[in-house]
Design a protein around this motif. Sequence first.
Motif, PDB file in Angstrom:
ATOM      1  N   ARG A   1       0.833  -1.176   0.000  1.00  0.00           N
ATOM      2  CA  ARG A   1       0.000   0.000   0.000  1.00  0.00           C
ATOM      3  C   ARG A   1       0.876   1.237   0.000  1.00  0.00           C
ATOM      4  O   ARG A   1       1.850   1.320   0.757  1.00  0.00           O
ATOM      5  N   LEU A   2       0.535   2.199  -0.762  1.00  0.00           N
ATOM      6  CA  LEU A   2       1.299   3.440  -0.870  1.00  0.00           C
ATOM      7  C   LEU A   2       0.958   4.382   0.278  1.00  0.00           C
ATOM      8  O   LEU A   2      -0.216   4.621   0.568  1.00  0.00           O
ATOM      9  N   SER A   3       1.972   4.891   0.936  1.00  0.00           N
ATOM     10  CA  SER A   3       1.770   5.838   2.029  1.00  0.00           C
ATOM     11  C   SER A   3       1.544   7.239   1.468  1.00  0.00           C
ATOM     12  O   SER A   3       2.189   7.651   0.514  1.00  0.00           O
ATOM     13  N   ARG A   4       0.630   7.958   2.064  1.00  0.00           N
ATOM     14  CA  ARG A   4       0.367   9.342   1.653  1.00  0.00           C
ATOM     15  C   ARG A   4       0.500  10.312   2.838  1.00  0.00           C
ATOM     16  O   ARG A   4      -0.091  11.366   2.861  1.00  0.00           O
ATOM     17  N   TRP A   5       1.301   9.909   3.826  1.00  0.00           N
ATOM     18  CA  TRP A   5       1.408  10.738   5.022  1.00  0.00           C
ATOM     19  C   TRP A   5       2.040  12.092   4.728  1.00  0.00           C
ATOM     20  O   TRP A   5       1.836  13.061   5.443  1.00  0.00           O
ATOM     21  N   HIS A   6       2.755  12.206   3.620  1.00  0.00           N
ATOM     22  CA  HIS A   6       3.368  13.484   3.256  1.00  0.00           C
ATOM     23  C   HIS A   6       2.319  14.527   2.847  1.00  0.00           C
ATOM     24  O   HIS A   6       2.610  15.708   2.771  1.00  0.00           O
ATOM     25  N   THR A   7       1.087  14.086   2.618  1.00  0.00           N
ATOM     26  CA  THR A   7       0.020  15.027   2.278  1.00  0.00           C
ATOM     27  C   THR A   7      -0.817  15.416   3.494  1.00  0.00           C
ATOM     28  O   THR A   7      -1.716  16.246   3.373  1.00  0.00           O
ATOM     29  N   ASP A   8      -0.539  14.827   4.648  1.00  0.00           N
ATOM     30  CA  ASP A   8      -1.276  15.135   5.872  1.00  0.00           C
ATOM     31  C   ASP A   8      -1.020  16.591   6.266  1.00  0.00           C
ATOM     32  O   ASP A   8       0.133  17.029   6.379  1.00  0.00           O
ATOM     33  N   ASP A   9      -2.089  17.347   6.483  1.00  0.00           N
ATOM     34  CA  ASP A   9      -1.962  18.771   6.832  1.00  0.00           C
ATOM     35  C   ASP A   9      -1.219  19.021   8.134  1.00  0.00           C
ATOM     36  O   ASP A   9      -0.680  20.093   8.357  1.00  0.00           O
ATOM     37  N   HIS A  10      -1.209  18.020   9.031  1.00  0.00           N
ATOM     38  CA  HIS A  10      -0.589  18.225  10.336  1.00  0.00           C
ATOM     39  C   HIS A  10       0.890  17.838  10.371  1.00  0.00           C
ATOM     40  O   HIS A  10       1.651  18.362  11.170  1.00  0.00           O
ATOM     41  N   LEU A  12       2.826  16.992   7.206  1.00  0.00           N
ATOM     42  CA  LEU A  12       3.466  17.371   5.937  1.00  0.00           C
ATOM     43  C   LEU A  12       4.728  16.561   5.686  1.00  0.00           C
ATOM     44  O   LEU A  12       5.718  17.053   5.160  1.00  0.00           O
ATOM     45  N   GLY A  13       4.693  15.286   6.081  1.00  0.00           N
ATOM     46  CA  GLY A  13       5.828  14.409   5.829  1.00  0.00           C
ATOM     47  C   GLY A  13       6.981  14.623   6.783  1.00  0.00           C
ATOM     48  O   GLY A  13       8.103  14.230   6.505  1.00  0.00           O
ATOM     49  N   SER A  14       6.738  15.208   7.921  1.00  0.00           N
ATOM     50  CA  SER A  14       7.823  15.533   8.847  1.00  0.00           C
ATOM     51  C   SER A  14       8.301  14.322   9.636  1.00  0.00           C
ATOM     52  O   SER A  14       7.631  13.301   9.695  1.00  0.00           O
ATOM     53  N   TYR A  15       9.446  14.441  10.209  1.00  0.00           N
ATOM     54  CA  TYR A  15      10.009  13.455  11.126  1.00  0.00           C
ATOM     55  C   TYR A  15      10.931  14.200  12.070  1.00  0.00           C
ATOM     56  O   TYR A  15      11.310  15.337  11.806  1.00  0.00           O
ATOM     57  N   CYS A  16      11.275  13.575  13.166  1.00  0.00           N
ATOM     58  CA  CYS A  16      12.124  14.268  14.130  1.00  0.00           C
ATOM     59  C   CYS A  16      13.587  14.213  13.694  1.00  0.00           C
ATOM     60  O   CYS A  16      13.983  13.365  12.905  1.00  0.00           O
ATOM     61  N   TYR A  17      14.332  15.133  14.183  1.00  0.00           N
ATOM     62  CA  TYR A  17      15.774  15.154  13.947  1.00  0.00           C
ATOM     63  C   TYR A  17      16.441  15.717  15.188  1.00  0.00           C
ATOM     64  O   TYR A  17      15.807  16.383  15.998  1.00  0.00           O
TER      65      TYR A  17
END
Length: 86
Positions: A1-10, A12-17
């Motif tokens: 299944r293709l992930s579309r989490w980068h389109t989530d308004d909250h 935006l494809g973020s991750y911690c650094y």
Amino acid sequence: RLSRWHTDDHSLGSYCYNKVGTKIDHFHELRKPLQDKLWFIGEHTHPTLSSYAHGAFQTGIQAATEVQRSLRGHSVIAEDSEEYRY
């Protein structure tokens, strides 16, 4: 299944650094439970697996263990123990 989490308004494809100068103690401070009633978990709280799903998984397992101990009336693992520090 293709992930579309980068389109989530909250997210935006973020991750911690980790910011330059981040110390391992910062991760342990984030993970401390509040009054043995509220636990913080996730990849952002793991000192060596930050930004990885496996870090989120490990902190979840650790928090579940701590919740069980707390519900049984035992003290939550001390933050300076080897178990707490991974």
